[in-house]
Design an enzyme around this catalytic site. Structure first.
Site, PDB file in Angstrom:
ATOM      1  N   SER A 128      67.519 -14.813  43.445  1.00 20.62           N
ATOM      2  CA  SER A 128      66.543 -14.309  42.482  1.00 20.62           C
ATOM      3  C   SER A 128      66.324 -15.343  41.370  1.00 20.62           C
ATOM      4  CB  SER A 128      67.007 -12.959  41.936  1.00 20.62           C
ATOM      5  OG  SER A 128      65.999 -12.336  41.192  1.00 20.62           O
ATOM      6  N   HIS A 170      61.747 -12.597  45.645  1.00 19.39           N
ATOM      7  CA  HIS A 170      61.281 -11.208  45.831  1.00 19.39           C
ATOM      8  C   HIS A 170      59.806 -11.246  46.248  1.00 19.39           C
ATOM      9  CE1 HIS A 170      64.896  -9.647  43.789  1.00 19.39           C
ATOM     10  NE2 HIS A 170      64.671 -10.532  42.836  1.00 19.39           N
ATOM     11  N   GLU A 197      63.055 -10.943  50.039  1.00 17.87           N
ATOM     12  CA  GLU A 197      64.393 -10.412  49.790  1.00 17.87           C
ATOM     13  C   GLU A 197      65.256 -10.431  51.051  1.00 17.87           C
ATOM     14  OE1 GLU A 197      63.793  -6.542  48.103  1.00 17.87           O
ATOM     15  OE2 GLU A 197      63.147  -7.353  46.147  1.00 17.87           O
TER      16      GLU A 197
END
Length: 270
Positions: A128, A170, A197
């Protein structure tokens, strides 16, 4: 010695012994005996985030997992942090806020030792926010103003393990195609990489391989035929572009970052 592998994860990876992505990192970390460092600086809840990774890597068989408690630039310059990182074989950068990572660690002694150890073979992973920080340029934030539907993209400076890339995470799950396309339209020499993801790219020697459940998208505007960026009446940017190359890759496929070409499975022996 050649630089170590970079495992760049799109977020929300499976945190269990059967998860493909973390298993790859665990196996790479065993090349040396130093153990794994968890760097949770990006998170506002570092203890909670770190504990999940510590438990996962312990279950996978890592005997030494160290949490790097760095919540200020003073701590990022502290001798005990530098000494600890020097002894590790791998570092895992957790999610959170990539601008916080840059503000606290960028240009510090911790930043320098991470680069030094990576160049000497240390494996570094990031998920992330920890994925976005890997490149020299990064998307810090993008927001749509409700009063005028204007997409504002804020760019920042990452850790610079990789040049000429912008990494977004994401990707499909948060519909981030428009913001990455806009960033590449502004910087057509740079390759844009969007990672879904529970999916990652493993970068080594100028090539990345896709690992995990979903897909990776690559936007390449270097050979563009035409780019025009206009400001609409509401202040948003409207794009007219031609000749951009778009690639999507799933598990097992690779991409040559130098030649900007996909490597088909039959070409890399798979």
């Amino acid at each position: 010695m050649n630089p170590g592998e970079l495992l760049i994860i799109g977020g929300a990876e499976e945190k269990c012994v059967d998860g493909d992505v973390l298993n790859v990192f665990f196996e790479l970390s065993k090349k040396n005996q130093g153990g794994i460092g968890i760097l949770p600086t990006a998170s506002k809840i570092p203890d909670e985030v770190s504990s999940v990774y510590v438990k996962t890597f312990n279950k996978l068989g890592t005997e030494r997992v160290i949490v790097l408690d760095v919540d200020s630039r003073d701590r990022a310059d502290a001798s005990d942090i530098v000494e600890t990182v020097s002894s590790l074989s791998a570092v895992f950068i957790t999610g959170g806020d990539q601008s916080r990572l840059a503000e606290i660690i960028g240009g510090t002694k911790l930043y320098s030792i991470l680069h030094e150890k990576w160049k000497a073979g240390m494996v570094i992973a990031g998920t992330s926010a920890g994925a976005s920080i890997m490149a020299r340029q990064m998307i810090v934030a993008a927001s749509m103003k409700q009063d005028d539907d204007k997409l504002d993209i804020e760019m920042g400076t990452g850790f610079g393990f990789l040049d000429n890339l912008i990494i977004d995470q994401h990707f499909s799950q948060r519909a981030r195609f428009d913001r990455l396309l806009s960033a590449i339209a502004e910087n057509p020499e740079i390759i844009g990489i969007g990672i879904d993801e529970n999916t990652a790219i493993l970068v080594k020697d100028g090539v990345f391989e896709v690992i995990g459940e979903h897909q990776v998208l690559v936007i390449d505007g270097k050979s563009n035929e035409f780019i025009e960026i206009k400001e609409a009446e509401n202040g948003s940017e409207e794009l007219t572009i031609s000749g951009f190359h778009l690639h999507t890759l799933t598990h097992g496929y690779s991409f040559d970052l130098s030649n900007r070409k996909i490597i088909l499975k039959k070409e890399n022996g798979k």
